[in-house]
Enzyme design. Sequence first.
Site, PDB file in Angstrom:
ATOM      1  N   GLN A 173     -20.022  -8.465  11.444  1.00  0.00           N
ATOM      2  CA  GLN A 173     -18.605  -8.788  11.241  1.00  0.00           C
ATOM      3  C   GLN A 173     -18.119  -8.245   9.892  1.00  0.00           C
ATOM      4  O   GLN A 173     -18.850  -8.310   8.916  1.00  0.00           O
ATOM      5  CB  GLN A 173     -18.412 -10.299  11.269  1.00  0.00           C
ATOM      6  CG  GLN A 173     -18.748 -10.929  12.615  1.00  0.00           C
ATOM      7  CD  GLN A 173     -17.639 -10.767  13.637  1.00  0.00           C
ATOM      8  OE1 GLN A 173     -16.620 -10.151  13.374  1.00  0.00           O
ATOM      9  NE2 GLN A 173     -17.868 -11.314  14.822  1.00  0.00           N
ATOM     10  N   TYR A 187     -23.279 -12.026  24.731  1.00  0.00           N
ATOM     11  CA  TYR A 187     -22.705 -10.991  23.851  1.00  0.00           C
ATOM     12  C   TYR A 187     -23.087 -11.316  22.407  1.00  0.00           C
ATOM     13  O   TYR A 187     -22.228 -11.413  21.531  1.00  0.00           O
ATOM     14  CB  TYR A 187     -21.189 -10.912  23.981  1.00  0.00           C
ATOM     15  CG  TYR A 187     -20.662 -10.835  25.393  1.00  0.00           C
ATOM     16  CD1 TYR A 187     -20.483  -9.601  26.022  1.00  0.00           C
ATOM     17  CD2 TYR A 187     -20.339 -11.996  26.091  1.00  0.00           C
ATOM     18  CE1 TYR A 187     -19.981  -9.537  27.319  1.00  0.00           C
ATOM     19  CE2 TYR A 187     -19.844 -11.933  27.386  1.00  0.00           C
ATOM     20  CZ  TYR A 187     -19.662 -10.705  27.992  1.00  0.00           C
ATOM     21  OH  TYR A 187     -19.158 -10.654  29.271  1.00  0.00           O
ATOM     22  N   CYS A 200     -11.751 -11.734  20.692  1.00  0.00           N
ATOM     23  CA  CYS A 200     -10.995 -10.855  19.791  1.00  0.00           C
ATOM     24  C   CYS A 200      -9.756 -10.316  20.497  1.00  0.00           C
ATOM     25  O   CYS A 200      -9.101  -9.417  19.982  1.00  0.00           O
ATOM     26  CB  CYS A 200     -11.877  -9.732  19.267  1.00  0.00           C
ATOM     27  SG  CYS A 200     -12.648  -8.773  20.563  1.00  0.00           S
ATOM     28  N   GLU A 228     -27.515  -9.524  24.968  1.00  0.00           N
ATOM     29  CA  GLU A 228     -26.704  -8.467  24.373  1.00  0.00           C
ATOM     30  C   GLU A 228     -27.128  -7.143  24.993  1.00  0.00           C
ATOM     31  O   GLU A 228     -28.301  -6.939  25.296  1.00  0.00           O
ATOM     32  CB  GLU A 228     -26.955  -8.496  22.843  1.00  0.00           C
ATOM     33  CG  GLU A 228     -26.707  -7.230  22.074  1.00  0.00           C
ATOM     34  CD  GLU A 228     -25.249  -6.826  22.027  1.00  0.00           C
ATOM     35  OE1 GLU A 228     -24.376  -7.686  21.813  1.00  0.00           O
ATOM     36  OE2 GLU A 228     -24.988  -5.626  22.223  1.00  0.00           O
ATOM     37  N   CYS A 281       0.850  -1.203   0.000  1.00  0.00           N
ATOM     38  CA  CYS A 281       0.000   0.000   0.000  1.00  0.00           C
ATOM     39  C   CYS A 281       0.880   1.247   0.000  1.00  0.00           C
ATOM     40  O   CYS A 281       1.826   1.342   0.780  1.00  0.00           O
ATOM     41  CB  CYS A 281      -0.878  -0.010   1.242  1.00  0.00           C
ATOM     42  SG  CYS A 281      -1.834   1.491   1.439  1.00  0.00           S
ATOM     43  N   ASP A 320     -18.885 -14.375  23.438  1.00  0.00           N
ATOM     44  CA  ASP A 320     -18.120 -13.639  22.423  1.00  0.00           C
ATOM     45  C   ASP A 320     -17.994 -12.190  22.883  1.00  0.00           C
ATOM     46  O   ASP A 320     -18.589 -11.285  22.301  1.00  0.00           O
ATOM     47  CB  ASP A 320     -18.856 -13.730  21.076  1.00  0.00           C
ATOM     48  CG  ASP A 320     -18.098 -13.046  19.940  1.00  0.00           C
ATOM     49  OD1 ASP A 320     -16.929 -12.645  20.140  1.00  0.00           O
ATOM     50  OD2 ASP A 320     -18.672 -12.911  18.843  1.00  0.00           O
ATOM     51  N   CYS A 365      -3.583  -0.535   8.901  1.00  0.00           N
ATOM     52  CA  CYS A 365      -2.899  -1.837   8.886  1.00  0.00           C
ATOM     53  C   CYS A 365      -1.574  -1.671   9.650  1.00  0.00           C
ATOM     54  O   CYS A 365      -0.963  -0.619   9.600  1.00  0.00           O
ATOM     55  CB  CYS A 365      -2.540  -2.254   7.459  1.00  0.00           C
ATOM     56  SG  CYS A 365      -3.953  -2.547   6.387  1.00  0.00           S
ATOM     57  N   CYS A 377      -1.359   5.928   7.166  1.00  0.00           N
ATOM     58  CA  CYS A 377      -2.725   5.544   7.527  1.00  0.00           C
ATOM     59  C   CYS A 377      -2.808   4.922   8.916  1.00  0.00           C
ATOM     60  O   CYS A 377      -3.585   5.371   9.762  1.00  0.00           O
ATOM     61  CB  CYS A 377      -3.268   4.586   6.473  1.00  0.00           C
ATOM     62  SG  CYS A 377      -4.832   3.822   6.897  1.00  0.00           S
TER      63      CYS A 377
HETATM   64  N1  SAH Z   1     -21.447 -12.380  18.706  1.00  0.00           N
HETATM   65  C1  SAH Z   1     -21.694 -11.225  17.887  1.00  0.00           C
HETATM   66  C2  SAH Z   1     -21.159  -9.903  18.458  1.00  0.00           C
HETATM   67  C3  SAH Z   1     -19.830  -9.937  19.141  1.00  0.00           C
HETATM   68  S1  SAH Z   1     -19.157  -8.350  19.497  1.00  0.00           S
HETATM   69  C4  SAH Z   1     -21.177 -11.464  16.488  1.00  0.00           C
HETATM   70  O1  SAH Z   1     -20.396 -12.362  16.258  1.00  0.00           O
HETATM   71  O2  SAH Z   1     -21.577 -10.736  15.577  1.00  0.00           O
HETATM   72  C5  SAH Z   1     -19.443  -8.193  21.229  1.00  0.00           C
HETATM   73  C6  SAH Z   1     -20.853  -7.733  21.577  1.00  0.00           C
HETATM   74  O3  SAH Z   1     -20.947  -7.623  22.991  1.00  0.00           O
HETATM   75  C7  SAH Z   1     -21.256  -6.396  21.021  1.00  0.00           C
HETATM   76  O4  SAH Z   1     -22.448  -6.557  20.295  1.00  0.00           O
HETATM   77  C8  SAH Z   1     -21.479  -5.515  22.270  1.00  0.00           C
HETATM   78  O5  SAH Z   1     -22.537  -4.602  22.124  1.00  0.00           O
HETATM   79  C9  SAH Z   1     -21.831  -6.552  23.313  1.00  0.00           C
HETATM   80  N2  SAH Z   1     -21.576  -6.232  24.726  1.00  0.00           N
HETATM   81  C10 SAH Z   1     -20.591  -5.450  25.250  1.00  0.00           C
HETATM   82  N3  SAH Z   1     -20.634  -5.496  26.593  1.00  0.00           N
HETATM   83  C11 SAH Z   1     -21.664  -6.318  26.949  1.00  0.00           C
HETATM   84  C12 SAH Z   1     -22.184  -6.770  28.197  1.00  0.00           C
HETATM   85  N4  SAH Z   1     -21.657  -6.384  29.351  1.00  0.00           N
HETATM   86  N5  SAH Z   1     -23.217  -7.624  28.165  1.00  0.00           N
HETATM   87  C13 SAH Z   1     -23.761  -8.035  26.991  1.00  0.00           C
HETATM   88  N6  SAH Z   1     -23.314  -7.624  25.778  1.00  0.00           N
HETATM   89  C14 SAH Z   1     -22.276  -6.778  25.749  1.00  0.00           C
END
Ligand code: SAH
Length: 458
Positions: A290, A319, A415, A340, A79, A388, A88, A85
């Site tokens: 995603q 989550y 992540c 969530e 790039c 997650d 990356c 930037c």
């Molecule tokens: N599993 C989903 C999103 C994962 S990202 C996917 O794969 O698309 C993590 C998510 O956790 C986000 O949507 C965020 O809003 C949520 N989040 C953050 N803190 C939280 C909490 N204390 N309790 C519940 N959800 C939460």
Amino acid sequence: MSVKMTPPVGKNEYIDVIFEDLTHDGAGVAKVNGYPIFVAQALPEEHATIKIIKVKKNFAFGRLIELHKKSPYRQEAPCTVYKQCGGCQLQHLSYEGQLKAKEKQVRDVMRRIGGLEDVLIHPVLGMEKPWEYRNKAQVPIGDREGGLVAGFYRQGTHEIINMEKCLIQIEANDVLIQAVKAICEKYGVQAYREEQHKGTLRHVMARYGQVTGEIMLVFVTRTEDLPQQQQIIDEIVAQFPNVKSIVQNVNTKRTNVIFGDVTKILYGSEYIYDCIGDIKFAISARSFYQVNPIQTKVLYDKALEYAALSGQEEVIDAYCGIGTISLFLAQKAKKVYGVEIVPEAIEDAKRNAALNGMTNVEFAVGEAETVIPNWYKQGIRADVMVVDPPRKGCDDSLLATIIDMKPKRVVYVSCNPATLARDLRILEDGGFKTREIQPVDMFPQTMHCEAVAVLESV
Ligand code: SAH
């Protein structure tokens, strides 16, 4: 008695070092008597002369002056705006080198933070083509003489640099944004000027449904009006028939936050559709979705495999966002409960369940660490727990409830390998055993590292 340590290097000093590691943001790490020095653009195994530019008590920053021995994985970053930037961090490392670095990162934290010496960690699942994967482009708009610039903020500043092509972005988004820029210029739309808090157009966002080919375009404006709105829309739709949704988001505030509270539909639908595997999702302008659809499928397939569902299980997906993983699991489970914190995401999740005719899912808004303990008190028991969480990992009270609830399996999608390692330690101490960990490269060319782990109750 405290011993005052003097850093072994001084500002402006030139020294020769050997790099051993990468930080989580992609800088090289060299050590002098155990004291770490961080140097941007340096890679493990490289020998170099560096200049010390900043000295702190426990670490220092240096600048690369001359490379004496290069890493076998070093490459020329393709790039042209890579260094300005900052989006990356690893383009100067070959893809093979990137995958090795991410695997090492996971191994190191599992040992160092998790105290997990012998856990099975697989090599990172990478992409066949680690470019042009991002389905979402979000670009700030600025002024230049006689026109607009659309691109990115120069690292560490608010100066907007024009960029016609981003190498990790799906091409359709770049092409659309270039055309939108030209059309807006033609109709005299002014860019937002941050210092004076004047002008109109702040950001443009494009989101592409990889499977459906549908595109959503979002104009983020300071003002309620978008001048010449109808002409602009007509031209965009005429040039790009797969644009199915054009939305305006109004953000009147002086802020770095991109989106404001008001969202209006200017053209077409409020949603675009996309599919992951056999499941269809409606995605609205503000939904979390995603950004790498190819690797999302790889990650979710792995999560589903680790959940090892027979059709009889009750599953909690903590989550859950817009219910992506929940719906994936619901294909194979008796019942899935998703939780969530963002109410709009839960609305999307419910709509997505209906869209796919799934009736064995139930969604709740709230903190996972509050809702799940309440469910537990009410007698809800998960056979399989999926989490997650965001980068900071799971809250202690959620982990405590998981330990009390004792599901057969916990599938942990993460992540951030460091908080994953920390939380695995807590779960291990509470009676679970980590069976395996599969890192998945969701963000090639960057340091971000995603992983999924499976634990069993022992
Ligand atoms: N599993 C989903 C999103 C994962 S990202 C996917 O794969 O698309 C993590 C998510 O956790 C986000 O949507 C965020 O809003 C949520 N989040 C953050 N803190 C939280 C909490 N204390 N309790 C519940 N959800 C939460």
